[in-house]
Write a protein that holds these residues in place. Structure first.
Motif, PDB file in Angstrom:
ATOM      1  N   GLU A 125      43.767  29.854  33.587  1.00  0.00           N
ATOM      2  CA  GLU A 125      44.501  30.759  34.474  1.00  0.00           C
ATOM      3  C   GLU A 125      43.592  31.887  34.957  1.00  0.00           C
ATOM      4  OE1 GLU A 125      48.400  33.592  34.146  1.00  0.00           O
ATOM      5  OE2 GLU A 125      48.460  31.660  33.115  1.00  0.00           O
ATOM      6  N   THR A 126      42.747  32.398  34.076  1.00  0.00           N
ATOM      7  CA  THR A 126      41.812  33.468  34.449  1.00  0.00           C
ATOM      8  C   THR A 126      40.849  32.994  35.522  1.00  0.00           C
ATOM      9  OG1 THR A 126      41.957  34.419  32.239  1.00  0.00           O
ATOM     10  CG2 THR A 126      40.056  35.067  33.573  1.00  0.00           C
ATOM     11  N   GLU A 127      40.307  31.782  35.348  1.00  0.00           N
ATOM     12  CA  GLU A 127      39.392  31.240  36.359  1.00  0.00           C
ATOM     13  C   GLU A 127      40.095  31.105  37.710  1.00  0.00           C
ATOM     14  OE1 GLU A 127      36.383  28.166  34.293  1.00  0.00           O
ATOM     15  OE2 GLU A 127      38.481  27.968  33.640  1.00  0.00           O
ATOM     16  N   ARG A 128      41.260  30.495  37.691  1.00  0.00           N
ATOM     17  CA  ARG A 128      42.009  30.293  38.936  1.00  0.00           C
ATOM     18  C   ARG A 128      42.343  31.634  39.599  1.00  0.00           C
ATOM     19  NH1 ARG A 128      43.472  25.673  40.355  1.00  0.00           N
ATOM     20  NH2 ARG A 128      45.218  26.351  41.638  1.00  0.00           N
ATOM     21  N   ASP A 129      42.823  32.600  38.783  1.00  0.00           N
ATOM     22  CA  ASP A 129      43.186  33.905  39.313  1.00  0.00           C
ATOM     23  C   ASP A 129      41.979  34.634  39.907  1.00  0.00           C
ATOM     24  OD1 ASP A 129      45.788  33.424  38.566  1.00  0.00           O
ATOM     25  OD2 ASP A 129      45.743  34.768  36.814  1.00  0.00           O
ATOM     26  N   SER A 130      40.794  34.350  39.380  1.00  0.00           N
ATOM     27  CA  SER A 130      39.571  34.972  39.888  1.00  0.00           C
ATOM     28  C   SER A 130      39.072  34.283  41.157  1.00  0.00           C
ATOM     29  CB  SER A 130      38.472  34.925  38.830  1.00  0.00           C
ATOM     30  OG  SER A 130      38.842  35.653  37.691  1.00  0.00           O
ATOM     31  N   LEU A 131      39.190  32.969  41.211  1.00  0.00           N
ATOM     32  CA  LEU A 131      38.641  32.193  42.324  1.00  0.00           C
ATOM     33  C   LEU A 131      39.521  32.188  43.565  1.00  0.00           C
ATOM     34  CD1 LEU A 131      37.433  29.175  40.175  1.00  0.00           C
ATOM     35  CD2 LEU A 131      35.916  30.673  41.515  1.00  0.00           C
ATOM     36  N   VAL A 132      40.813  31.964  43.396  1.00  0.00           N
ATOM     37  CA  VAL A 132      41.719  31.760  44.524  1.00  0.00           C
ATOM     38  C   VAL A 132      41.689  32.908  45.544  1.00  0.00           C
ATOM     39  CG1 VAL A 132      44.161  31.509  45.176  1.00  0.00           C
ATOM     40  CG2 VAL A 132      43.182  30.075  43.374  1.00  0.00           C
ATOM     41  N   PRO A 133      41.690  34.183  45.122  1.00  0.00           N
ATOM     42  CA  PRO A 133      41.677  35.253  46.128  1.00  0.00           C
ATOM     43  C   PRO A 133      40.399  35.303  46.979  1.00  0.00           C
ATOM     44  CG  PRO A 133      42.345  36.114  43.984  1.00  0.00           C
ATOM     45  CD  PRO A 133      41.863  34.720  43.772  1.00  0.00           C
ATOM     46  N   HIS A 134      39.361  34.589  46.539  1.00  0.00           N
ATOM     47  CA  HIS A 134      38.084  34.607  47.261  1.00  0.00           C
ATOM     48  C   HIS A 134      37.876  33.407  48.152  1.00  0.00           C
ATOM     49  CE1 HIS A 134      36.731  38.201  45.216  1.00  0.00           C
ATOM     50  NE2 HIS A 134      37.312  37.718  44.131  1.00  0.00           N
ATOM     51  N   ILE A 135      38.919  32.595  48.313  1.00  0.00           N
ATOM     52  CA  ILE A 135      38.805  31.451  49.236  1.00  0.00           C
ATOM     53  C   ILE A 135      38.611  31.992  50.647  1.00  0.00           C
ATOM     54  CG2 ILE A 135      40.000  29.478  50.264  1.00  0.00           C
ATOM     55  CD1 ILE A 135      41.360  29.039  47.544  1.00  0.00           C
ATOM     56  N   SER A 136      37.590  31.474  51.299  1.00  0.00           N
ATOM     57  CA  SER A 136      37.236  31.943  52.640  1.00  0.00           C
ATOM     58  C   SER A 136      36.827  30.747  53.477  1.00  0.00           C
ATOM     59  CB  SER A 136      36.083  32.941  52.538  1.00  0.00           C
ATOM     60  OG  SER A 136      35.648  33.328  53.819  1.00  0.00           O
ATOM     61  N   ALA A 137      37.018  30.851  54.756  1.00  0.00           N
ATOM     62  CA  ALA A 137      36.619  29.781  55.688  1.00  0.00           C
ATOM     63  C   ALA A 137      35.305  30.132  56.378  1.00  0.00           C
ATOM     64  CB  ALA A 137      37.714  29.568  56.714  1.00  0.00           C
ATOM     65  N   THR A 138      34.468  30.939  55.724  1.00  0.00           N
ATOM     66  CA  THR A 138      33.199  31.376  56.333  1.00  0.00           C
ATOM     67  C   THR A 138      32.358  30.200  56.748  1.00  0.00           C
ATOM     68  OG1 THR A 138      33.207  33.397  55.037  1.00  0.00           O
ATOM     69  CG2 THR A 138      31.115  32.695  55.933  1.00  0.00           C
TER      70      THR A 138
END
Length: 138
Positions: A125-138
Motif C-alpha cells: 500500500e505504501t508503494e502504491r500510495d507513493s507511486l500513483v500520485p506521480h503518474i504523468s504523461a510526460t
C-alpha cells in the motif's frame, strides 16, 4: 510529476568517438531512478525497504552526449502502476541552452519482489500510495 536528477559526465564515460558510450546511458538512468525512488518514499535505502528488480529497459538514443562540466538532467516519472510492477519513463536532457535538447528517452519496468525468496509480490500500500500520485504523461 517529474523528478529531475543532474548527472555529470565522467572522463571514463567517453569512448573512442569522443562521446559518451551508449552503455553509460543506462548508468545515468539508473542513478536517477534510484534517487527518484528513494526521494519518493523518503527511504535512504529504498531497495531494502521495498525490494524490486528492473525487468526491462528500452532506450532510444537521439543524439550523442559529450564531455562537459555542466550536468545533464535526467527526468524520471511514473508512467503506470500495476499489481506487482510499475513503469517509469525517463529522458536525458540538456537545458543549458536556449532550447531543451533531449538526448535519450527510456522506459523501465520494475517488478516488486520478496527480499528473501526473490519471488514476485504485490506492491505494498505504501508503494502504491507513493507511486500513483506521480503518474504523468510526460
Amino acid at each position: 510529476m517529474t523528478f529531475t536528477y543532474p548527472v555529470l559526465v565522467r572522463w571514463s564515460d567517453i569512448d573512442s568517438y569522443d562521446h559518451v558510450n551508449n552503455v553509460r546511458y543506462f548508468d545515468y538512468l539508473q542513478e536517477a531512478r534510484i534517487a527518484f525512488l528513494s526521494d519518493l518514499v523518503g527511504e535512504a535505502d529504498y531497495f531494502a525497504a521495498y525490494p524490486c528488480v528492473l525487468v526491462s529497459q528500452t532506450v532510444d538514443y537521439l543524439r550523442p552526449i559529450l564531455l562537459r562540466h555542466p550536468p545533464y538532467d535526467v527526468d524520471v516519472w511514473v508512467e503506470s502502476v500495476g499489481t506487482t510492477s510499475y513503469t517509469l519513463g525517463s529522458r536525458i536532457v540538456d537545458r543549458g541552452g536556449e532550447s531543451e535538447l533531449v538526448y535519450a528517452r527510456a522506459v523501465s519496468v520494475i517488478v516488486a519482489v520478496d527480499g528473501r525468496t526473490q519471488a514476485k509480490r504485490p506492491l505494498s500500500e505504501t508503494e502504491r500510495d507513493s507511486l500513483v500520485p506521480h503518474i504523468s504523461a510526460t
